[in-house]
Design a protein around this motif. Sequence first.
Motif: not given
Length: 135
Positions: A38-47, A53-58, A62-64
Amino acid sequence: MYLKRLEAFGFKSFADKVVFEFEPGFTGLVGPNGCGKSNVVDAVKWVLGEQSAKSLRGGEMLDVIFNGSDSRPAHGFAEVTLTFDNSDWEMAKMLPLEYRDYAEIAVTRRLYRDGTSEYLINKVQVRLRDVTDVF
């Protein structure tokens, strides 16, 4: 354009630099619970510009940033780079003019603990708007 590589450093659970190579035809990530899929998927979304932050499960953006562990100190920033193959001229001609001639396009996002962030395309600082224009 296809996603060729993902590099992350200090992003969520990726304390050390990690590199994922994606070959043409790649379909999915598999692995046991808690290994970082899931962190790989979050990384793609973030870039690509995710601002929630909620969409990135935080709870906050700064939680990333890797927050440390019992054996490792916290990092001062998080960085993720997505590298796209841009060798297909038919696809490349749909990009903004300044990116059409590159064989690869690397999009990077950094976030520092003080809350400042930056986006880069091929190591040149750009705005989020420039990133969204590419995609």
